[in-house]
Design an enzyme around this catalytic site. Structure first.
Site, PDB file in Angstrom:
ATOM      1  N   GLU A 226      16.246  22.341   5.311  1.00  0.00           N
ATOM      2  CA  GLU A 226      15.686  22.890   6.385  1.00  0.00           C
ATOM      3  C   GLU A 226      14.285  22.864   6.352  1.00  0.00           C
ATOM      4  O   GLU A 226      13.444  22.747   7.469  1.00  0.00           O
ATOM      5  CB  GLU A 226      16.060  24.520   6.648  1.00  0.00           C
ATOM      6  CG  GLU A 226      17.487  24.874   6.789  1.00  0.00           C
ATOM      7  CD  GLU A 226      18.148  24.112   8.144  1.00  0.00           C
ATOM      8  OE1 GLU A 226      17.254  23.912   9.088  1.00  0.00           O
ATOM      9  OE2 GLU A 226      19.318  23.715   8.346  1.00  0.00           O
TER      10      GLU A 226
ATOM     11  N   HIS B   3       9.219  17.266   9.209  1.00  0.00           N
ATOM     12  CA  HIS B   3       9.302  16.408  10.313  1.00  0.00           C
ATOM     13  C   HIS B   3       8.310  16.749  11.434  1.00  0.00           C
ATOM     14  O   HIS B   3       7.847  16.353  12.279  1.00  0.00           O
ATOM     15  CB  HIS B   3      10.738  16.347  10.756  1.00  0.00           C
ATOM     16  CG  HIS B   3      11.108  15.108  11.825  1.00  0.00           C
ATOM     17  ND1 HIS B   3      12.241  14.783  12.321  1.00  0.00           N
ATOM     18  CD2 HIS B   3      10.343  13.933  12.009  1.00  0.00           C
ATOM     19  CE1 HIS B   3      12.276  13.606  12.837  1.00  0.00           C
ATOM     20  NE2 HIS B   3      10.980  13.197  12.840  1.00  0.00           N
TER      21      HIS B   3
END
Length: 694
Positions: A486, A492
């Site tokens: 996660e 990202h």
């Protein structure tokens, strides 16, 4: 992945940046009454979410006012007398709806993490209204005509503008912008009904997960880690919520076989119990409505429609990949079952699998999960996340205090690179009533450089059980792996360096979005992380080299089980959405698993009645294959680090940042990957990583 915050967005536009005022000039909007939710976020770092100051009663009037404002902004774009251009149409859309998305983002944070009955009622009321408003925009003929005109003339645009034109045009078309008026009306009605069903499904699932397994005698819990026992103690009994983080340890460690069976049945039957909270009739209706929706849009099935803007493109390509891996996984799982049954002295059942897997791990590899767990402390592993991302991306983390938070246990960090502010990372680690189960990442604010630089605000959310005061929270290797996964989504979002918010951060193809997160899992098992941050909860000593060696040696252990349970869910998801005609979910699940040759000792990772990924919204519907698809990219990409000399190779890390982590959806994902790797991905790396190549 991104949980309700991103997946529950009803617009396919994926408008993301949430703090700037609208870019549209001269839009007359009636003044709204004072409401905190309608104001730009105040505070440092370009503003922060006003957690703790939000009241439930503010949401309804805020949505009314925000929708009125958004509607006026859309009207100004659609009715603009000037010929359509990129600036007065697509760029204007990027600037619109900012107030609306601020309200919506906070709404989904509160309903997903503080979902008491009042918030659940509000969600049931407003989710269909938001869907109807989404369709109102999608079906605005004058607006779409302008978008289409810019799209048809996109060759004149800069590359990122061309990509935005392509993405926005495709999203409008796939949502029904080209339908005739009667079909548009039917589509809008379908979407409203589906949204209501999705909300009911999720709330039924939450209801069952908030039930408890209560144990009267401490002797019944023999084998469970002491920290888990202490965390469950209440009034002379021990109470465990029916969540993965509570049930899996019981199934893995508890010596009491009848209790394991009871826990397994409670866990596996979530959403599948007769009565008010039964999800089976909801699934049947959802599948029928989805099939009708796809036919309206000119597609043979819902799966064909959903895969249009993915890397796979067609259900056949996705199924082909899954069925290439499936026989390898089943064969390995049968070997695992044989080993466990031999050790148990009887044919094992599904509630025995995890328990005897640990026995086999101990026998074959001299490795016991209970031996690993004391080294995996929540706070230390969080520091490990920070350190590894610093080596790869140059990030540093500074803990902040005084910012608004949802609950006192939420933590906030400033992310810095080369002395410059990058963004904020929020961490909400603990389970509580009203919080949906599992782990996920959300973007509270997406990065952009559209009108001005806007830095990202991301969060990671988990459901660890809080330990007794003064005791550390320890976790299984699987939970630690999920934590790194996660955080990969968060990285990202934090690395994004994109101009337009629709293309920024994690707003990428569904079967590509899991790639960066899966890739980040690899750094957990590196000696550099384990030696520094896998410190024993009692002694404080690092994990000994011989234990690290055992973990590495056992890396492919139980991969048959893990692959079968996940892949079965993905295959049935696709088959559900390729099927024609009404479906009885119970019969379908039984029949299709038998046809696949599903080992009876394993159940799907997500049985259909609690498969929230595909029934609480549409983000992963006909798309759960994305995990295996992305894992092909992941395993092949990590080979690039190994080929270059190791997981922390600076050259490969820079290329990963430049080609993938920072570019969002400005470049086609297949091109992104080729830019990074120099070629298309090879499935052999995945088979090798799971131990299937032999």
């Amino acid at each position: 992945m991104n949980g309700k915050l991103v997946k529950r967005r009803t617009f396919l536009l994926a408008l993301s940046a949430l703090t700037c005022a609208s870019a549209l000039p001269n839009v007359a909007v009636a003044a709204a009454p004072a409401n905190l939710l309608l104001e730009p976020w105040a505070g440092p770092y370009g503003g922060v979410p006003p957690f703790g100051k939000v009241e439930l009663a503010q949401f309804s009037p805020a949505f009314v006012a925000a929708i009125d404002q958004y509607r006026a902004e859309i009207k100004a774009i659609a009715d603009n007398p000037e010929p359509p251009t990129f600036e007065n149409t697509l760029a204007a859309l990027e600037g619109s709806g900012r107030t609306y998305w601020r309200v919506a983002n906070l709404f989904w944070v509160y309903t997903g993490t503080m979902g008491n009955q009042d918030y659940q009622a509000l969600e049931l009321e407003w989710s269909p209204k938001l869907t109807a408003f989404s369709d109102e925009i999608i079906q605005n003929g004058k607006l779409f005509a302008r978008i289409e005109a810019v799209y048809n003339d996109r060759a004149r645009l800069q590359p990122e503008q061309q990509r935005l034109a392509q993405v926005q045009y495709d999203q409008f078309v796939l949502a029904g912008a080209k339908l005739d008026p009667q079909a548009k009306k039917e589509m809008a009605d379908l979407n409203v009904r589906l949204t209501t069903l999705y909300t009911q499904f999720a709330q039924n699932q939450l209801h069952d997960e908030e039930q408890h397994l209560t144990v009267d005698s401490l002797a019944e819990l023999k084998g469970l880690p002491q920290t888990l026992i202490e965390g469950a103690a209440a009034n002379g009994k021990w109470s465990f919520p029916i969540t993965r983080s509570a049930m899996e340890p019981i199934l893995t460690y508890c010596d009491n076989r009848p209790l394991r069976e009871k826990a397994f049945r409670l866990w596996s039957m979530r959403g599948d119990n007769p009565g008010k909270y039964d999800n089976n009739p909801l699934m049947t209706e959802i599948l029928q409505l989805r099939a009708r929706k796809a036919r309206l849009l000119g597609f043979p099935t819902f799966a064909h429609w959903r895969l249009q803007n993915t890397m796979a493109k067609t259900p056949d390509r996705a199924m082909d990949l899954m069925m290439k891996v499936w026989p390898h996984a089943v064969a390995r799982a049968k070997e695992e079952v044989a080993d466990m049954s031999r050790l148990a002295g009887f044919p094992i059942e599904a509630w025995d699998y995890r328990y005897y897997a640990e026995k086999v791990r101990k026998e074959k590899y001299d490795l016991d999960e209970a031996e690993i767990k004391p080294y995996l402390q929540l706070d230390n592993l969080k520091e490990g996340l920070f350190w590894a991302s610093g080596q790869l991306y140059g990030f540093e983390y500074k803990k902040l205090s005084g910012l608004p938070i949802v609950v006192p246990t939420m933590q906030v960090y400033e992310v810095v690179r080369d002395g410059q502010h990058v963004g904020l990372w929020y961490f909400d680690p603990y389970a509580r009533a009203g919080k949906r189960s599992g782990a996920w990442m959300s973007e509270y604010r997406t990065q952009e450089n559209f009108q001005k630089p806007v830095t990202p605000i991301v969060s990671n959310n988990s459901n660890f059980l809080q330990a007794k005061a003064g005791q550390p929270v320890t976790m299984s290797w699987d939970d630690a792996d999920t934590m790194f996964h996660e955080f990969g989504h968060a990285l990202h979002g934090l690395n994004s360096a994109v101009h337009y918010p629709t293309l920024a951060g994690t707003n990428v193809a569904r079967d590509y979005v899991e790639f960066p997160s899966q890739l980040n899992e690899h750094w957990l098992s590196t000696p550099e992380v384990l030696n520094r941050f896998a410190l024993h909860a009692e002694t404080g000593k690092p994990m000994p080299p011989e234990l690290v060696a055992k973990i590495k040696k056992a890396a492919t252990f139980n991969q048959g089980f893990f692959t079968v349970e996940a892949l079965a869910s993905a295959i049935l998801d696709m088959k559900l959405h390729l099927a024609q005609g009404p479906i009885n979910p119970r019969e379908f699940e039984t029949r299709e698993l038998a046809a696949l040759g599903m080992p009876k000792e394993i159940i799907m990772r997500h049985r259909l009645p609690h498969f929230g990924h595909i029934f609480s919204d549409e983000y992963y519907a006909a798309g759960y294959y994305s995990y295996i698809w992305s894992d092909v990219l992941n395993q092949d990409a990590f080979e690039a680090f190994l080929e270059a000399g190791g997981p922390y190779d600076k050259g490969v890390a820079r290329k990963l940042h430049d080609c993938i982590m920072s570019v969002g959806n400005t470049i086609d994902p297949a091109v992104q990957y080729r830019n990074f790797r120099g070629r298309d991905p090879d499935i052999q790396a995945l088979l090798k990583a799971r131990g299937f190549t032999s």
